[in-house]
Design a protein around this motif. Structure first.
Motif, short mmCIF file in Angstrom:
data_model
loop_
_atom_site.label_atom_id
_atom_site.label_comp_id
_atom_site.label_asym_id
_atom_site.label_seq_id
_atom_site.Cartn_x
_atom_site.Cartn_y
_atom_site.Cartn_z
N HIS A 1 71.01 38.10 16.86
CA HIS A 1 70.13 38.27 18.02
C HIS A 1 70.66 39.35 18.95
O HIS A 1 69.91 40.23 19.39
CB HIS A 1 70.02 36.94 18.78
N ALA A 2 71.98 39.29 19.23
CA ALA A 2 72.58 40.30 20.11
C ALA A 2 72.50 41.68 19.51
O ALA A 2 72.20 42.67 20.20
CB ALA A 2 74.04 39.93 20.39
N ARG A 3 72.72 41.78 18.20
CA ARG A 3 72.64 43.08 17.52
C ARG A 3 71.22 43.62 17.59
O ARG A 3 71.00 44.82 17.81
CB ARG A 3 73.07 42.95 16.06
N GLY A 4 70.23 42.73 17.43
CA GLY A 4 68.84 43.17 17.55
C GLY A 4 68.52 43.69 18.92
O GLY A 4 67.84 44.71 19.08
N LYS A 5 69.04 43.01 19.95
CA LYS A 5 68.83 43.46 21.32
C LYS A 5 69.47 44.83 21.55
O LYS A 5 68.89 45.71 22.19
CB LYS A 5 69.43 42.44 22.31
N ILE A 6 70.69 45.00 21.03
CA ILE A 6 71.38 46.29 21.18
C ILE A 6 70.61 47.40 20.48
O ILE A 6 70.47 48.51 21.01
CB ILE A 6 72.82 46.18 20.63
N TYR B 1 67.81 24.05 15.29
CA TYR B 1 68.87 24.83 15.94
C TYR B 1 68.38 26.19 16.43
O TYR B 1 68.83 26.67 17.47
CB TYR B 1 70.07 25.00 15.00
N LYS B 2 67.39 26.80 15.72
CA LYS B 2 66.89 28.09 16.17
C LYS B 2 66.17 27.96 17.50
O LYS B 2 66.31 28.82 18.38
CB LYS B 2 65.97 28.71 15.12
N LYS B 3 65.40 26.88 17.64
CA LYS B 3 64.73 26.65 18.93
C LYS B 3 65.77 26.45 20.03
O LYS B 3 65.62 26.94 21.16
CB LYS B 3 63.83 25.41 18.84
N TRP B 4 66.83 25.75 19.69
CA TRP B 4 67.90 25.51 20.66
C TRP B 4 68.59 26.82 21.05
O TRP B 4 68.80 27.10 22.23
CB TRP B 4 68.91 24.52 20.06
N CYS B 5 68.86 27.65 20.04
CA CYS B 5 69.48 28.95 20.31
C CYS B 5 68.55 29.83 21.14
O CYS B 5 68.99 30.49 22.10
CB CYS B 5 69.84 29.66 19.00
N ASP B 6 67.28 29.86 20.78
CA ASP B 6 66.32 30.67 21.53
C ASP B 6 66.23 30.20 22.98
O ASP B 6 66.05 31.00 23.91
CB ASP B 6 64.94 30.62 20.88
N HIS B 7 66.33 28.89 23.17
CA HIS B 7 66.33 28.35 24.54
C HIS B 7 67.56 28.86 25.31
O HIS B 7 67.45 29.24 26.48
CB HIS B 7 66.32 26.82 24.50
N LEU B 8 68.71 28.91 24.64
CA LEU B 8 69.92 29.41 25.29
C LEU B 8 69.78 30.89 25.61
O LEU B 8 70.22 31.35 26.67
CB LEU B 8 71.13 29.17 24.38
N PHE B 9 69.17 31.65 24.68
CA PHE B 9 68.94 33.07 24.95
C PHE B 9 68.06 33.25 26.18
O PHE B 9 68.33 34.08 27.06
CB PHE B 9 68.26 33.75 23.75
N ALA B 10 66.96 32.48 26.21
CA ALA B 10 66.01 32.59 27.33
C ALA B 10 66.68 32.24 28.65
O ALA B 10 66.36 32.84 29.69
CB ALA B 10 64.80 31.70 27.08
N LYS B 11 67.59 31.29 28.62
CA LYS B 11 68.31 30.88 29.84
C LYS B 11 69.49 31.81 30.14
O LYS B 11 70.19 31.62 31.14
CB LYS B 11 68.82 29.44 29.68
N ILE C 1 81.63 20.49 11.87
CA ILE C 1 81.57 21.31 13.09
C ILE C 1 81.65 22.79 12.74
O ILE C 1 80.88 23.61 13.26
CB ILE C 1 82.72 20.92 14.05
N ASP C 2 82.56 23.14 11.83
CA ASP C 2 82.72 24.53 11.43
C ASP C 2 81.46 25.07 10.77
O ASP C 2 81.07 26.24 10.99
CB ASP C 2 83.90 24.68 10.48
N GLN C 3 80.81 24.24 9.95
CA GLN C 3 79.56 24.67 9.31
C GLN C 3 78.52 25.06 10.36
O GLN C 3 77.89 26.12 10.27
CB GLN C 3 79.00 23.53 8.44
N PHE C 4 78.33 24.18 11.33
CA PHE C 4 77.30 24.43 12.34
C PHE C 4 77.69 25.63 13.20
O PHE C 4 76.84 26.47 13.54
CB PHE C 4 77.12 23.19 13.21
N GLN C 5 78.95 25.72 13.56
CA GLN C 5 79.42 26.85 14.36
C GLN C 5 79.13 28.19 13.67
O GLN C 5 78.65 29.13 14.29
CB GLN C 5 80.92 26.74 14.61
N THR C 6 79.43 28.24 12.39
CA THR C 6 79.23 29.49 11.65
C THR C 6 77.78 29.94 11.70
O THR C 6 77.48 31.11 11.93
CB THR C 6 79.66 29.31 10.18
N VAL C 7 76.87 29.01 11.52
CA VAL C 7 75.44 29.35 11.54
C VAL C 7 75.01 29.81 12.92
O VAL C 7 74.31 30.82 13.07
CB VAL C 7 74.60 28.13 11.08
N VAL C 8 75.42 29.06 13.93
CA VAL C 8 75.01 29.39 15.31
C VAL C 8 75.58 30.73 15.74
O VAL C 8 74.87 31.56 16.33
CB VAL C 8 75.43 28.27 16.28
N TYR C 9 76.84 30.97 15.45
CA TYR C 9 77.45 32.25 15.85
C TYR C 9 76.77 33.42 15.13
O TYR C 9 76.56 34.48 15.72
CB TYR C 9 78.95 32.24 15.54
#
Length: 380
Positions: free
Chosen positions: A130-135, A63-73, A116-124
């Motif tokens: 990630h957004a906080r780190g960027k800020i 999932y982290k690779k997937w999230c990083d791909h979304l960030f990059a895109k 679904i809720d489990q996965f959502q919580t982790v991804v969010y």
């Protein structure tokens, strides 16, 4: 065969098709349908394998690779939120056709929604971190740029202040000599004019001290001491009274008794003087209205407030947000350093400075910590 396995064996294709249709309607042309199908198929595997703890599932481990791909895109977070909502809608649309006993159906819905809720919580959480780190990175970059700008201003201010101070030292020496050499009768005739010159000279000296505060020179490191607010206002008025009289400006002061703060006296007189001079400049532009400056000083137990108000025109909206930044000014011939210096001095004294402005009145408010009750003995 468990109910969840039986459900996904017969409804996976319908769920994926329904989800892709919703995504394409919401974000036309934004995503590749084939890639969406591949991603959703893997997501369905993660949801369907309810017997495997989500943290141990092989799909979850990516999932982290997937999230990083979304960030990059640069995929917006709202797309992620919507895609999750659309998956739920597709699932409920399909579960309505699932043939099962009521208890079995409720169990399937509960397990799938929980997964679904489990996965959502982790991804969010990952997106948020990630957004906080960027800020934080951007804030650090802005702080560094601001520090570099202040450093440059400091070097300029230091050079300019020293160039001005050298001739002023000579002027001051000759001024003192003139006072001593004039006969008493002649001195009495021009005494008031000499007082005005002396006051203006001290005002210039304080401005130079303010410039040097940008360069962090020892001259700006005045030792704070317990100081009556009323005394600061009185000393400030000695500097600006000639201007008030010359501009025909009314002045009133309302100061609570025994107000004291642990501050740098000379530096704060400069702040008060600068704000008073700004108020006088603003009133020069007033058109047919009462020309009035008011100082109010009060305390609320934890803090001391000094408010300097004038009935001049409203500060232009275009500079309000950056009014305390260096080189920001509404004056045609202003340097834009006065309020920046004031802010730096006030913050160096553990205070803050804010303002309110409208077409009737502009008020600058200084706030300082009130000294502990044990320290409220009158200063010597």
């Amino acid at each position: 065969m468990s109910d969840i396995i039986r459900f996904f064996e017969t409804h996976t294709c319908c769920i994926i098709d329904s989800w892709i249709r919703r995504m394409e309607n919401a974000f036309p042309g934004y995503y590749n349908p084939e890639k969406l199908r591949q991603q959703c198929a893997r997501y369905v595997i993660l949801i369907a394998d309810i017997h495997i703890p989500i943290e141990q599932h092989e799909v979850f481990n990516d999932y982290k690779k997937w999230c990083d791909h979304l960030f990059a895109k640069r995929v917006p977070i709202e797309h992620i939120l919507q895609s999750s909502l659309y998956f739920r809608e597709a699932f409920f649309e399909s579960v309505a056709d699932f043939q099962a006993e009521r208890a079995e159906l409720v169990s399937v819905i509960a397990d799938v929604v929980y997964r679904i809720d489990q996965f959502q919580t982790v991804v969010y959480s990952y997106f948020f971190d990630h957004a906080r780190g960027k800020i934080e990175q951007q804030d650090k970059l802005i702080e560094d740029m601001h520090a570099d700008k202040l450093n440059l201003i400091g070097k300029m201010a230091s050079s300019m202040a020293h160039e001005i101070r050298n001739p002023l030292t000579s002027i001051k020496g000759f001024f003192v000599l003139i006072r001593k050499m004039l006969p008493p009768v002649a001195l009495q005739t021009i005494e008031k004019y000499l007082d005005i010159i002396d006051n203006e000279f001290r005002n210039i000296e304080m401005q130079i001290t303010g410039f040097l505060s940008f360069s962090r020179k020892p001259i700006a490191d005045e030792t704070p001491e317990l100081t009556p607010i009323n005394a600061l206002i009185e000393k400030t008025m000695l500097l600006v009274n000639p201007l008030l009289l010359n501009e025909n400006i009314e002045f009133s002061a309302h100061v609570e008794e025994d107000l004291q703060a642990h501050i740098q006296k000379i530096a704060l007189i400069q702040v008060f003087s600068n704000l008073m001079n700004n108020a006088i400049d603003a009133l020069r532009e007033s058109d047919g209205r009462q020309r009035l400056i008011t100082i109010r000083a009060i305390a609320d137990g934890d803090h001391i407030y000094v408010r300097i108000s004038n009935t001049g025109p409203e500060i232009p909206a275009v500079i309000q947000a950056s009014l305390f930044d260096p080189f920001v000014t509404g004056k045609a011939e202003g340097t834009g350093l006065g309020l920046a210096i004031c802010k730096q001095i006030v913050e160096r004294n553990d205070g803050d400075i804010t303002f309110e402005t409208n077409n009737r009145e502009t008020t600058f408010t200084l706030r300082f910590p009130a000294p502990p009750a044990a320290n409220l003995a009158q200063p010597t």
